[in-house]
Design a protein around this motif. Structure first.
Motif, PDB file in Angstrom:
ATOM      1  N   THR A   1      -9.764  -0.279   4.385  1.00 25.30           N
ATOM      2  CA  THR A   1     -10.510   0.437   5.401  1.00 25.30           C
ATOM      3  C   THR A   1      -9.885   0.285   6.765  1.00 25.30           C
ATOM      4  O   THR A   1     -10.539  -0.059   7.724  1.00 25.30           O
ATOM      5  CB  THR A   1     -11.940  -0.109   5.462  1.00 25.30           C
ATOM      6  OG1 THR A   1     -11.854  -1.517   5.563  1.00 25.30           O
ATOM      7  CG2 THR A   1     -12.704   0.282   4.233  1.00 25.30           C
ATOM      8  N   LYS A   2      -8.652   0.548   6.851  1.00 26.29           N
ATOM      9  CA  LYS A   2      -8.010   0.326   8.139  1.00 26.29           C
ATOM     10  C   LYS A   2      -8.211   1.525   9.064  1.00 26.29           C
ATOM     11  O   LYS A   2      -8.656   1.385  10.171  1.00 26.29           O
ATOM     12  CB  LYS A   2      -6.537   0.052   7.941  1.00 26.29           C
ATOM     13  CG  LYS A   2      -6.340  -1.231   7.167  1.00 26.29           C
ATOM     14  CD  LYS A   2      -4.932  -1.700   7.333  1.00 26.29           C
ATOM     15  CE  LYS A   2      -4.794  -3.158   6.922  1.00 26.29           C
ATOM     16  NZ  LYS A   2      -3.441  -3.610   7.122  1.00 26.29           N
TER      17      LYS A   2
ATOM     18  N   GLU B   1     -19.024  -8.683  -0.123  1.00 22.68           N
ATOM     19  CA  GLU B   1     -18.874  -7.371  -0.735  1.00 22.68           C
ATOM     20  C   GLU B   1     -17.388  -7.092  -0.851  1.00 22.68           C
ATOM     21  O   GLU B   1     -16.757  -6.580   0.058  1.00 22.68           O
ATOM     22  CB  GLU B   1     -19.595  -6.345   0.135  1.00 22.68           C
ATOM     23  CG  GLU B   1     -19.902  -5.051  -0.578  1.00 22.68           C
ATOM     24  CD  GLU B   1     -18.932  -3.973  -0.174  1.00 22.68           C
ATOM     25  OE1 GLU B   1     -18.225  -3.472  -1.057  1.00 22.68           O
ATOM     26  OE2 GLU B   1     -18.864  -3.637   0.999  1.00 22.68           O
ATOM     27  N   HIS B   2     -16.840  -7.465  -1.963  1.00 16.18           N
ATOM     28  CA  HIS B   2     -15.383  -7.417  -2.102  1.00 16.18           C
ATOM     29  C   HIS B   2     -14.835  -6.013  -2.182  1.00 16.18           C
ATOM     30  O   HIS B   2     -13.655  -5.800  -2.033  1.00 16.18           O
ATOM     31  CB  HIS B   2     -14.957  -8.216  -3.334  1.00 16.18           C
ATOM     32  CG  HIS B   2     -15.136  -9.682  -3.145  1.00 16.18           C
ATOM     33  ND1 HIS B   2     -14.123 -10.501  -2.748  1.00 16.18           N
ATOM     34  CD2 HIS B   2     -16.239 -10.438  -3.232  1.00 16.18           C
ATOM     35  CE1 HIS B   2     -14.590 -11.730  -2.631  1.00 16.18           C
ATOM     36  NE2 HIS B   2     -15.873 -11.707  -2.916  1.00 16.18           N
TER      37      HIS B   2
ATOM     38  N   MET C   1     -10.134  -6.228   4.830  1.00 18.52           N
ATOM     39  CA  MET C   1      -9.667  -7.579   5.105  1.00 18.52           C
ATOM     40  C   MET C   1      -8.180  -7.662   4.851  1.00 18.52           C
ATOM     41  O   MET C   1      -7.680  -7.171   3.875  1.00 18.52           O
ATOM     42  CB  MET C   1     -10.412  -8.518   4.150  1.00 18.52           C
ATOM     43  CG  MET C   1     -10.161  -9.967   4.317  1.00 18.52           C
ATOM     44  SD  MET C   1      -8.689 -10.718   3.611  1.00 18.52           S
ATOM     45  CE  MET C   1      -8.408  -9.832   2.125  1.00 18.52           C
ATOM     46  N   SER C   2      -7.506  -8.292   5.707  1.00 17.26           N
ATOM     47  CA  SER C   2      -6.126  -8.614   5.385  1.00 17.26           C
ATOM     48  C   SER C   2      -5.692  -9.767   6.257  1.00 17.26           C
ATOM     49  O   SER C   2      -6.197  -9.959   7.352  1.00 17.26           O
ATOM     50  CB  SER C   2      -5.220  -7.412   5.616  1.00 17.26           C
ATOM     51  OG  SER C   2      -5.080  -7.175   6.979  1.00 17.26           O
ATOM     52  N   VAL C   3      -4.805 -10.534   5.732  1.00 16.30           N
ATOM     53  CA  VAL C   3      -4.263 -11.651   6.507  1.00 16.30           C
ATOM     54  C   VAL C   3      -2.787 -11.368   6.742  1.00 16.30           C
ATOM     55  O   VAL C   3      -2.033 -11.162   5.804  1.00 16.30           O
ATOM     56  CB  VAL C   3      -4.414 -12.986   5.752  1.00 16.30           C
ATOM     57  CG1 VAL C   3      -3.848 -14.115   6.579  1.00 16.30           C
ATOM     58  CG2 VAL C   3      -5.873 -13.235   5.435  1.00 16.30           C
ATOM     59  N   VAL C   4      -2.446 -11.315   7.984  1.00 11.03           N
ATOM     60  CA  VAL C   4      -1.035 -11.147   8.294  1.00 11.03           C
ATOM     61  C   VAL C   4      -0.359 -12.484   8.006  1.00 11.03           C
ATOM     62  O   VAL C   4      -0.786 -13.514   8.516  1.00 11.03           O
ATOM     63  CB  VAL C   4      -0.850 -10.763   9.774  1.00 11.03           C
ATOM     64  CG1 VAL C   4       0.616 -10.664  10.104  1.00 11.03           C
ATOM     65  CG2 VAL C   4      -1.556  -9.446  10.035  1.00 11.03           C
TER      66      VAL C   4
ATOM     67  N   ALA D   1     -14.936  -3.680  -0.226  1.00 13.49           N
ATOM     68  CA  ALA D   1     -14.442  -3.096   1.011  1.00 13.49           C
ATOM     69  C   ALA D   1     -13.081  -3.647   1.413  1.00 13.49           C
ATOM     70  O   ALA D   1     -12.520  -3.273   2.412  1.00 13.49           O
ATOM     71  CB  ALA D   1     -15.441  -3.362   2.137  1.00 13.49           C
ATOM     72  N   ARG D   2     -12.559  -4.546   0.618  1.00 13.89           N
ATOM     73  CA  ARG D   2     -11.373  -5.275   1.083  1.00 13.89           C
ATOM     74  C   ARG D   2     -10.122  -4.412   1.147  1.00 13.89           C
ATOM     75  O   ARG D   2      -9.798  -3.699   0.225  1.00 13.89           O
ATOM     76  CB  ARG D   2     -11.109  -6.457   0.164  1.00 13.89           C
ATOM     77  CG  ARG D   2     -12.202  -7.475   0.245  1.00 13.89           C
ATOM     78  CD  ARG D   2     -11.992  -8.540  -0.769  1.00 13.89           C
ATOM     79  NE  ARG D   2     -10.701  -9.211  -0.553  1.00 13.89           N
ATOM     80  CZ  ARG D   2     -10.297 -10.199  -1.322  1.00 13.89           C
ATOM     81  NH1 ARG D   2     -11.031 -10.602  -2.307  1.00 13.89           N
ATOM     82  NH2 ARG D   2      -9.133 -10.759  -1.091  1.00 13.89           N
TER      83      ARG D   2
END
Lengths: 142, 240
Positions: free
Chosen positions: A102-103, A95-96, A1-4, A98-99
């Motif tokens: 995993t790019k 499920e934190h 997960m990521s927020v640009v 994986a944050r």
């Protein structure tokens, strides 16, 4: 997960922002019948593949390969254990573990696009990671 | 000499343009204003052979952003060209009421564009975690040293279907989570580059609400990558 992060500057300054809104500049906005529109023939700006699912034999084999590598017992990043993981999901929890880590191939593709956009004319060939589509795009958008 | 049109504003809203503001063309052409019936079109001369080059796309975006900073502006699609200044004035005269109405609806509003992609490893883990049959197949393949070509192909196809199903669910979840924070939603152009492409219209004051909803969503769905772009000129809401 990521927020640009949102581009509070308005996104006008950088070409990295341009890639993300290219389809809006070219495909949205007011159209007035009395005006001519510049031809977009031959532009393939939208054909950049950074999505996980594209149905093809290659994709299927890639998925099988990637699944074989996944450590289902331990989880890819933390060690919740599979039963815990399933339990959390059943409860609607997240499920934190994986944050943010995993790019892999995806961000690689996005980076290739970004490289293509950032490359200035005369800088030489791309660094070998751009797809044919992104190279075409790069040529068209320069 | 034809006229390139960037956007339409209400006269008096924007005040004078920055003196150094330039538009499309190489060298970049100076931007000027054409007034008619209380409306102002922001325009420049149109270069002889305009193509959608990076430089010109950025120039278009820069003018819209600069004008939109101070006033409501109806953004034109890239590459809108009138034969001459008088043709622009004719259009303003003819559609003045409709443009004024749209400008009022967009006043103080900006667009945020949000795209989502799955991170491969995380989404594979996600679909395997909730599908016992896929997990069993993965185990069997692994024990068999990866499985035969046919087995891998068949397994990969099942995984792809599961990921696609996950896309559908997550696309719905994204919309559901973010829609309440916005005044308007538009679906952006489809592409293989993302499985969610939504534009939201928000008042400048409500932008933080939308971004908070984005942050909450990414906590809930960690296998998603959300790309947020904004504030933008309201490209997707000119039909509002």
């Amino acid at each position: 997960m990521s927020v640009v992060p949102a581009q509070q500057s308005g996104g006008a300054g950088g070409t990295s922002g341009l890639y993300d809104v290219l389809e809006l500049v070219l495909d949205r906005g007011l159209v007035i019948d009395a005006f001519v529109r510049v031809s977009l023939v031959g532009i393939e700006i939208l054909k950049v593949d950074v999505r996980v699912v594209v149905a093809s034999v290659d994709t299927y084999l890639r998925f099988a390969e990637a699944c074989n590598r996944l450590d289902l017992e331990a989880g890819p990043h933390r060690s919740p254990g599979l039963p815990d993981l399933v339990g959390e999901i059943t409860e609607g929890g997240a499920e934190h573990g994986a944050r943010g880590k995993t790019k892999g191939a995806l961000s690689g593709a996005a980076q290739a696009v970004s490289d293509a956009i950032h490359r200035t004319p005369g800088e030489g060939e791309s660094r070998g990671r751009g797809t044919a589509a992104s190279r075409r795009k790069k040529e068209e958008t320069e | 000499m034809s006229t390139y049109v960037y956007c339409i504003t209400r006269s008096g809203d924007a005040g004078p343009l920055p003196e150094d503001l330039t538009g499309v063309g190489d060298p970049p052409l100076p931007v000027r204003q054409l007034e008619q019936d209380g409306l102002t079109a922001v325009v420049s001369d149109c270069p002889g052979r305009l193509r959608p080059k990076r430089r010109d796309l950025l120039a278009h975006q820069r003018v819209l952003t600069e004008v939109g900073r101070k006033s409501a502006a109806l953004p034109m699609r890239f590459g809108s060209i009138a034969e001459a200044d008088d043709d622009v004035r004719d259009v303003l005269r003819e559609h003045a009421d409709s443009y004024r109405q749209k400008l009022q609806q967009l006043d103080g509003r900006v667009e945020y564009n949000i795209k989502a992609v799955h991170q491969q490893e995380a989404v594979l883990h996600h679909v395997l975690a909730r599908n016992a049959d896929l997990r069993a197949r993965a185990e069997a393949n692994r024990r068999a040293g990866g499985g035969t070509y046919e087995e891998r192909l068949q397994f990969g196809e099942l995984v792809a279907a599961a990921v696609r199903e996950c896309e559908t669910e997550d696309a719905e979840a994204v919309r559901r989570a973010l829609e309440p924070a916005a005044e308007g939603v538009r679906v952006g152009p489809e592409s293989t580059g993302w499985f969610v492409n939504l534009s939201f219209l928000v008042t400048q004051a409500d932008a933080e609400r939308l971004l908070t909803a984005v942050r909450r969503l990414t906590d809930e769905l960690p296998h998603l990558e959300l790309r947020v772009n904004g504030p933008l000129p309201p490209y997707s809401f000119t039909d509002a």
